[in-house]
Enzyme design. Structure first.
Site, mmCIF file in Angstrom:
data_model
loop_
_atom_site.group_PDB
_atom_site.id
_atom_site.type_symbol
_atom_site.label_atom_id
_atom_site.label_comp_id
_atom_site.label_asym_id
_atom_site.label_seq_id
_atom_site.Cartn_x
_atom_site.Cartn_y
_atom_site.Cartn_z
ATOM 1 N N GLY A 1 0.636 -1.334 0.080
ATOM 2 C CA GLY A 1 0.070 -0.073 -0.034
ATOM 3 C C GLY A 1 0.867 1.369 -0.096
ATOM 4 O O GLY A 1 2.025 1.152 -0.695
ATOM 5 N N SER A 2 0.376 2.295 0.742
ATOM 6 C CA SER A 2 1.097 3.732 0.577
ATOM 7 C C SER A 2 2.353 3.937 1.504
ATOM 8 O O SER A 2 3.022 4.617 1.223
ATOM 9 C CB SER A 2 -0.014 4.613 1.237
ATOM 10 O OG SER A 2 -0.896 4.813 0.271
#
Length: 490
Positions: A218-219
């Site tokens: 993810g981020s």
């Protein structure tokens, strides 16, 4: 000598030669392989007939062998606080072999390591029973306990590293299991435990911190993309990027949006620093496409992606996909599509940033001692390489500190301590709760600790944000690591 006798003599000589060759092959060439094969009952009886060495943490034995009477095997393996340490120690079973440190350091623990040769000779000359050496781990009890308590039985993993040395301070994987159940000599109990653990859909035998089915980061992967941008020389923390509410991916009608459903800044523009601070998907998707696949992949590699690590537990390499089209590169630049990572790798991102850009090789073994507890090996701190320049690392720290002070990771802030971090919410299926990530570092004086936390299916689709669930876990672990009990004498 007549001809029949000569022929018979030749045949007998050939038979003796064949016998000599086969004996030499078995006893010398194949000896090691036959001794170590899992089906060799003589080897198993030999190993369980000696005092297997201890696995220790901070001077306390967490895996020992105790002598038992009236048993086919002389020694029984026992684990103190087994579930707490199981992801690292693994288990040693009479039927199912060994995992974890029990397997990785088996030659030391069994006493067959070359490092223990002279000790074995001494024991033999004295007529003493052979004994195994001991393995001291880098883990810190206070940090391991804090990580386990903070994960609180949820599925996921926590890793804490000394950023300057690579020493692993904590490694927790949930759910865990009790290795004593697999060390028993009771065949029925052993079979039942093995079946239950393997049938458990939550896979408690898998160390999620370093293996299993790897996670989309993810981020948290935006640290890599930000680093690639800064290293290119074409971007600074103040460079403005396009950050609209939604980005139409090239050659498609598909759009990629921000978590909040809004633009990341006025006039759809946002600085690189603020894009990381508020985790702007559209800005980083565009940035990744502008940098190009090669630049992002090269930067990921410098942070350790693709590295085949032995710590000495084998770590499944984290991966960044190849042969990407532009939409796939956009998704990969926010840690989605086919990007996959271990929590250890995500901790390494923060560790390199905290360590002025130098990436250290993670290590679990502090020292190896012989049967008399004399140190025979003390692994050194090794560099994997430079992930980013010192200047880029300093800029990344400024950006990651903004995440904690006034961005998505405020729940990780520790008063009086320099803390930087990055949240992540990783999608892994339509309608499924995301994985909640947080990676961070904390610097206090000469102490630098890096942490990664992932919580699987941590809540509803709308609430499983790394800043809400995983950042508080990271804070607890960082506080424990920075304490005198957590840092200790290593």
């Amino acid at each position: 000598m007549n001809r029949p006798v000569r022929r018979l003599a030749v045949v007998v000589a050939l038979l003796f030669a064949s016998l000599f060759a086969s004996t030499t092959w078995i006893q010398f060439v194949r000896a090691e392989a036959l001794n170590t094969t899992s089906g060799n009952s003589r080897q198993l009886y030999a190993e369980l007939g000696r005092d297997r060495g201890q696995i220790t943490v901070d001077g306390r034995a967490i895996a020992t062998s105790v002598e038992v009477e009236g048993d086919d095997y002389q020694y029984l393996r026992q684990y103190a606080d087994g579930p707490l340490w199981a992801p690292v120690t693994g288990f040693y079973s009479i039927r199912y072999g060994a995992t974890g440190i029990e397997r990785a350091e088996n030659d030391v623990l069994a006493g067959t390591s070359d490092d223990l040769f002279y000790r074995r000779v001494t024991d033999m000359l004295k007529g003493e029973q052979p004994r195994g050496g001991s393995v001291a781990l880098t883990l810190r009890p206070a940090v391991q306990q804090a990580a386990s308590d903070a994960l609180d039985g949820r599925k996921g993993a926590v890793v804490a590293l000394d950023a300057e040395t690579g020493d692993v301070l904590a490694m927790v994987s949930g759910p865990t299991y009790d290795p004593n159940r697999l060390a028993t000599h009771n065949g029925t109990d052993l079979t039942d435990a093995w079946r239950q653990l393997n049938d458990d859909e939550d896979d408690p035998l898998v160390n999620r911190a370093i293996g299993g089915n790897l996670y989309p980061p993810g981020s948290t992967f935006k640290i890599v993309v930000a680093a690639a941008a800064l290293e290119s020389g074409s971007y600074t923390a103040d460079t403005l990027l396009a950050g609209p509410a939604r980005l139409t991916l090239p050659q498609t009608t598909t759009t990629l949006g921000n978590d909040e459903g809004t633009a990341c800044g006025p006039n759809d523009q946002v600085s690189l620093l603020d894009a990381l601070r508020e985790s702007c998907n559209t800005a980083f998707a565009s940035l990744g496409m502008d940098l190009g696949q090669d630049a992002v992949a090269e930067q990921a590699q410098k942070f350790g992606f693709g590295e085949d690590l032995s710590i000495p537990l084998r770590v499944t390499p984290s991966t960044f996909p190849s042969d990407l089209n532009q939409p796939q590169l956009a998704q990969s630049s926010i840690g989605q599509f086919d990007v996959r990572s271990t929590p250890l790798q995500v901790a390494m991102l923060s560790a390199a940033v905290a360590n002025d850009g130098v990436l250290m090789k993670p290590n679990l073994v502090a020292e190896v001692r012989d049967q008399s507890f004399n140190v025979v090996d003390q692994p050194s701190s090794d560099e994997i390489g430079r992930a980013v320049s010192a200047d880029t690392a300093a800029t990344l720290r400024t950006m990651m500190e903004a995440v904690v002070s006034r961005g998505t990771g405020t729940r990780a802030a520790i008063p009086g301590v320099e803390v930087g971090g990055k949240t992540g919410t990783a999608q892994h299926g339509v309608g499924l709760p995301p994985y909640a990530w947080f990676t961070s570092y904390a610097i206090q004086g000469d102490r630098k600790v890096a942490v990664a936390v992932v919580i699987e299916d941590g809540g509803s689709v709308d609430s499983a944000y790394g800043g809400r669930l995983s950042a508080p876990v990271a804070k607890t672990v960082m506080q424990a690591a920075l304490s005198d009990d957590g840092w200790g004498q290593r």
